[in-house]
Scaffold this active site. Structure first.
Site, short mmCIF file in Angstrom:
data_model
loop_
_atom_site.label_atom_id
_atom_site.label_comp_id
_atom_site.label_asym_id
_atom_site.label_seq_id
_atom_site.Cartn_x
_atom_site.Cartn_y
_atom_site.Cartn_z
N THR A 105 37.91 43.20 43.93
CA THR A 105 37.19 42.22 43.11
C THR A 105 38.20 41.36 42.36
OG1 THR A 105 36.99 43.58 41.08
CG2 THR A 105 35.35 43.94 42.81
N GLY A 106 37.83 40.11 42.13
CA GLY A 106 38.74 39.19 41.45
C GLY A 106 40.01 38.95 42.23
N SER A 114 43.09 35.12 42.82
CA SER A 114 44.31 34.66 42.13
C SER A 114 44.92 35.84 41.39
CB SER A 114 43.99 33.52 41.15
OG SER A 114 43.12 33.98 40.12
N GLY A 115 46.06 35.60 40.76
CA GLY A 115 46.67 36.58 39.88
C GLY A 115 47.01 37.89 40.54
N GLY A 130 45.08 40.35 41.61
CA GLY A 130 44.27 40.69 42.77
C GLY A 130 44.81 40.08 44.05
N SER A 169 44.41 48.07 30.97
CA SER A 169 45.34 47.30 30.13
C SER A 169 45.94 48.21 29.07
CB SER A 169 44.59 46.14 29.47
OG SER A 169 45.40 45.50 28.50
N TYR A 184 37.24 42.84 24.82
CA TYR A 184 38.14 43.11 25.95
C TYR A 184 38.79 44.48 25.80
CZ TYR A 184 41.95 42.54 29.31
OH TYR A 184 42.82 42.71 30.35
#
Length: 345
Positions: free
Chosen positions: A8-9, A12-13, A15, A171, A193
Site C-alpha cells: 500500500t502507498g 512514491s517514497g 513504498g 515510526s 500521527y
C-alpha cells in the site's frame, strides 16, 4: 514458486523504493501496487517496468482511508490472486503538520538535537478531520483501513501449509503518551500521527498472538528519518534548504538519519529475506545507515503492554462491526431509493 507481494502507498517514497529493491534482486514476484492516486501509480509502474522489463507489476486502486474503497479493493484482490505472501502496510498520512518553532529552535542548539530530528516527539501537531465514514482521517488511513484490509484478506493470508507476512511501516514518532485507549481515534488530541503509529505497533503484537497459529506473522519497521513528500510537508521549503547541510553532517554521527527512501526501505527489504519464526514479535525493526553509507537493520524492543494491545484489538473488532452495520444500512437505503426511483419512472 511465485510470491504475491502487495504494497500500500507504493507510488512514491519508501513504498516505491521497496518495490524497486525487491525487483532488483530478481525474485519470482507478482507485485501489486495498491495506491489511492492511480495516475501516480501508473507512473510508478512504468518506471519499474522500464528498469525491469520482465517484471509482473499490477495496479490496484485502494484508499485505505475509505471503508468502501477497502472492500472494493478486496473483491478485486480475491478475483486476481489465490493467496497473498507479503502484505506491506506502508500507506500513511500526516495532514497539516505544524511545528512548535520555539521548541524547534531551542532543540536545534541543544544536545537533544539528534533525537529531536529523529523522532520529532513533542514538536509536531496535526489538524485532523472526519472522513466520509465518520472516522478520524489519520486513524482511518494509518490504522483502521489496514486492519480492515487484513481482516478481509484472511482467507488469502491464512491458508493450510502456507506462511504469510504482514509488515507495517511505523515510526520512531510512535509515542505511548500520545495514545489513549479511551480515545483510539485520537479525537481529542493534537498528535494523531504519533497515536496511530503507536496503535499499529500494538496491533502487530496482537495479530501475532491471534494469527501465528494460522500461519500469519506480523512485523513492525521504522524507516528512520527519510526525506519524502510527507517529511517535506512538515516545514516550509526554505527551512529545509537551511538545515539540510546540518542534517547531512549529523548523519555522519547517527545511524537513524537514513535520509533517502532507498535507505529507509532497508528494514522492509530485510524482513522479506527472513524466516518469520526467527523474528521477535515485540521488536521494531529499524532501518539504519552508518556514517559511511552502509545500510543495515537492527531490532529494538518496543515495550508494548500486552493487555493494552489486546484491548485495542477488541475495540477495533467492535468498531469494525459497527462500521459494517452502518455501511450495510446505507447500501440498503440506497437500493430502496433506487427501486423507488425506478417505480416512479
Amino acid at each position: 514458486m511465485e510470491k504475491v507481494v502487495l504494497v500500500t502507498g507504493a507510488n512514491s517514497g519508501i513504498g516505491l523504493a521497496l518495490c524497486e529493491r525487491l525487483l532488483t534482486k530478481d525474485f519470482q514476484l507478482r507485485l501489486c501496487l495498491a495506491c489511492r492516486n492511480m495516475q501516480r501509480a501508473e507512473a510508478a509502474r512504468s518506471a519499474l517496468l522500464n528498469s525491469h522489463t520482465s517484471a509482473r507489476v499490477d495496479l490496484l486502486h485502494l484508499d485505505v482511508g475509505s471503508v468502501q474503497s477497502v472492500l472494493n479493493a478486496v473483491k478485486e484482490i480475491k478475483s486476481r490472486y489465490s493467496r497473498i505472501d507479503f502484505l506491506y502496510l506502508n500507506a500513511g498520512i500526516m495532514p497539516n503538520p505544524a511545528v512548535d518553532l520555539k521548541a524547534f529552535c531551542k532543540g536545534l542548539f541543544s544536545r537533544n538535537v539528534v533525537n529531536m530530528f529523529a523522532t520529532a516527539q513533542g514538536l509536531l501537531t496535526q489538524q485532523d478531520r472526519l472522513n466520509s465514514d465518520g472516522l478520524q482521517e489519520v486513524f482511518a488511513t494509518n490504522l483502521f483501513g489496514h486492519f480492515l484490509l487484513i481482516r478481509e484478506l484472511e482467507p488469502l493470508l491464512c491458508q493450510p501449509d502456507h506462511t504469510s507476512r504482514v509488515v507495517w511501516t511505523s515510526s520512531s514518532n510512535a509515542s505511548r503518551s500520545a495514545f489513549s485507549i479511551e480515545d483510539i481515534e485520537h479525537k481529542n488530541g493534537t498528535e494523531p500521527y504519533s497515536s496511530s503509529k503507536y496503535a499499529s505497533d500494538m496491533l502487530s503484537l496482537a495479530l501475532n498472538r491471534h494469527k501465528n497459529n494460522q500461519g500469519l506473522f506480523s512485523s513492525v519497521t521504522c524507516p528512520g528519518l527519510v526525506m519524502t513528500n510527507l517529511t517535506y510537508g512538515i516545514l516550509p521549503s526554505f527551512f529545509w534548504t537551511l538545515i539540510m547541510p546540518i542534517m547531512w553532517i549529523i548523519r555522519i554521527f547517527t545511524n537513524t538519519f537514513t535520509l533517502t527512501p532507498y535507505n529507509g526501505a532497508e528494514a522492509l527489504y530485510w524482513l522479506f529475506l527472513q524466516k518469520p519464526e526467527s523474528l521477535d514479535p515485540r521488536a521494531k525493526y529499524h532501518s539504519l545507515t552508518s556514517g559511511l553509507g552502509t545500510n543495515y537493520t537492527e531490532p529494538r524492543q518496543m515495550g508494548i503492554d500486552e493487555e493494552l494491545s489486546e484491548e485495542l484489538f477488541s475495540k477495533l473488532l467492535e468498531l469494525e462491526r459497527e462500521v459494517r452495520r452502518k455501511l450495510s444500512k446505507s447500501n440498503a437505503d440506497n437500493e430502496a431509493y433506487q427501486r423507488y426511483i425506478s417505480d416512479v419512472e
